[in-house]
Write a protein that holds these residues in place. Sequence first.
Motif, PDB file in Angstrom:
ATOM      1  N   GLY A 174       7.045   8.521   1.319  1.00  0.00           N
ATOM      2  CA  GLY A 174       6.546   7.146   1.156  1.00  0.00           C
ATOM      3  C   GLY A 174       7.591   6.237   0.521  1.00  0.00           C
ATOM      4  O   GLY A 174       7.772   5.087   0.948  1.00  0.00           O
TER       5      GLY A 174
ATOM      6  N   ALA B 143       0.696   3.942  -2.982  1.00  0.00           N
ATOM      7  CA  ALA B 143       0.327   5.317  -2.618  1.00  0.00           C
ATOM      8  C   ALA B 143       1.424   6.299  -3.025  1.00  0.00           C
ATOM      9  O   ALA B 143       1.127   7.395  -3.530  1.00  0.00           O
ATOM     10  N   SER B 144       2.675   5.932  -2.855  1.00  0.00           N
ATOM     11  CA  SER B 144       3.783   6.816  -3.223  1.00  0.00           C
ATOM     12  C   SER B 144       3.780   7.093  -4.724  1.00  0.00           C
ATOM     13  O   SER B 144       3.970   8.233  -5.161  1.00  0.00           O
TER      14      SER B 144
ATOM     15  N   LEU C 202       0.880   9.366  -5.551  1.00  0.00           N
ATOM     16  CA  LEU C 202       1.215  10.747  -5.176  1.00  0.00           C
ATOM     17  C   LEU C 202       2.139  11.379  -6.217  1.00  0.00           C
ATOM     18  O   LEU C 202       1.968  12.551  -6.576  1.00  0.00           O
TER      19      LEU C 202
ATOM     20  N   PRO D 234       0.807  -1.226   0.000  1.00  0.00           N
ATOM     21  CA  PRO D 234       0.000   0.000   0.000  1.00  0.00           C
ATOM     22  C   PRO D 234       0.842   1.280   0.000  1.00  0.00           C
ATOM     23  O   PRO D 234       0.493   2.258  -0.675  1.00  0.00           O
TER      24      PRO D 234
END
Length: 190
Positions: free
Chosen positions: A62, A21-22, A25, A17
């Motif tokens: 992240g 997510a990184s 982003l 995750p």
Amino acid sequence: MSLLDSRTRPTHQWLRPVAVASAVLLLGYGLLRLLDRLDGHSDKGAWAWNTGHTLFLLGVLGFAALIVGLHGLLRTRSSRLRTLDDVAAPAGLVGAAAFVWVILGDLFPRFADAVPTPGLVLYGGPLLFEVGLLVLLYRAAAARLLPVWAPVLVLAGFLAIAVNLNLLPVGAALVLAGLLPLRVTPRPVA
């Protein structure tokens, strides 16, 4: 039974995750960067510029967590290449710190004035970040935590971004595609 059995062994379930997510982003930053430049120039301090840089900052943090997590996960496996992991992780983290330094300087002019960014940080930091992360991703592929093509996509994404910052959304999409199949347990041998 080892001292750390399956009930007490630290888990790395958060890795995928955070990786996804990184990359998302980074993709958001790329899209906002393009949006900010629709009128032909960058509006430093405008909402798209600030939001994009904030997404980039969070994405880099992240990716730093991903580097730490991959290093920890790879260290739990017996490896003759542990020294390579032990060099790649700090290199990637130094590179991530350089990115954070530059981003903070972009977002906060007073920070940039107080702590000027040396050229080595500006140019060496991204290289350390990318090489450190890629080494760990290739090692993860060797441990069957990623398919062998996944780090190649991440590399292609980084190269696209290096060629032209306007390719940031394309590069981020490639990075995302390369990180999506990340697992914390090895794939079975076919």
